[in-house]
Design a protein around this motif. Structure first.
Motif, short mmCIF file in Angstrom:
data_model
loop_
_atom_site.label_atom_id
_atom_site.label_comp_id
_atom_site.label_asym_id
_atom_site.label_seq_id
_atom_site.Cartn_x
_atom_site.Cartn_y
_atom_site.Cartn_z
N LYS A 72 -15.81 5.74 -86.42
CA LYS A 72 -16.46 4.36 -86.54
C LYS A 72 -16.79 4.39 -87.84
CE LYS A 72 -17.62 4.25 -81.65
NZ LYS A 72 -18.50 4.26 -80.72
N TYR A 96 -26.10 -8.67 -84.08
CA TYR A 96 -24.91 -9.31 -83.46
C TYR A 96 -25.03 -10.58 -83.32
CZ TYR A 96 -20.61 -9.09 -80.95
OH TYR A 96 -19.25 -9.45 -80.36
N LYS A 102 -20.29 -6.85 -87.08
CA LYS A 102 -18.96 -7.08 -86.59
C LYS A 102 -18.83 -6.40 -84.92
CE LYS A 102 -14.01 -7.77 -87.40
NZ LYS A 102 -13.03 -7.68 -88.25
N TYR A 103 -19.27 -5.29 -85.09
CA TYR A 103 -19.31 -4.42 -83.93
C TYR A 103 -20.72 -3.84 -83.51
CZ TYR A 103 -14.49 -4.33 -85.30
OH TYR A 103 -13.16 -4.75 -85.64
N ASN A 106 -20.85 0.37 -83.21
CA ASN A 106 -20.65 1.05 -84.44
C ASN A 106 -21.93 1.29 -84.93
OD1 ASN A 106 -18.14 0.89 -83.87
ND2 ASN A 106 -17.38 0.45 -86.10
#
Length: 153
Positions: A72, A96, A102-103, A106
């Motif tokens: 990750k 987010y 983006k994730y 992570n």
């Protein structure tokens, strides 16, 4: 001492194998090569990894290289992008929502890119650099960090 009397030390050199000199030598008849087959013939050796036509081990195994495919990556967010938003409390779900990461699963780290932190902000479950930590605490902000949520940084 004369050059014609120099000999190697005892036990340092062996006599060469004399093959094909009768059964009494232990290397007669087949000369230590066994019976029949590719390895018993002159020039009858194959390349390294050859398994008799079977698919070799190095071709059976999956090729993934040296990259950890489950790794990750740490997502970096600049402090100035947090300050440009009108919120005072930030956590991974907030970042987010504003498309700063983006994730969500992570690890996330806040990095400094400007010298001053104008207002007091609160960070929760986010890793920060030493400079960002000093800036936020000097401006009256607060950092709540749980190691379980940001492991690997």
């Amino acid at each position: 001492m004369k050059l014609n009397t120099i000999k190697p030390g005892s036990g340092s050199s062996k006599n060469r194998k004399r093959v094909g000199r009768g059964v009494g030598s232990g290397l007669g008849k087949t000369c230590g090569r066994g019976h029949k087959g590719q390895k018993s013939r002159a020039g009858g050796f194959h390349k390294v990894g050859f398994e008799g036509g079977q698919m070799p081990l190095q071709r059976r195994l999956p090729k993934r290289g040296f990259v950890v495919y489950r790794k990750k990556c740490v997502q970096e967010v600049k402090l100035s992008s947090l300050l440009s938003l009108e919120k005072d409390e930030f956590d991974p779900s907030t970042l987010y929502e504003f498309n700063l990461i983006k994730y969500i699963n992570n690890p996330i780290k806040i990095i400094a890119d400007s010298q001053i932190c104008a207002r007091a902000i609160k960070l929760k479950n986010l890793a920060v650099t030493r400079g960002v930590k000093n800036m936020i605490e000097n401006s009256g902000g607060k950092i709540e960090l749980t190691i379980e949520d940001v492991n690997g940084i």
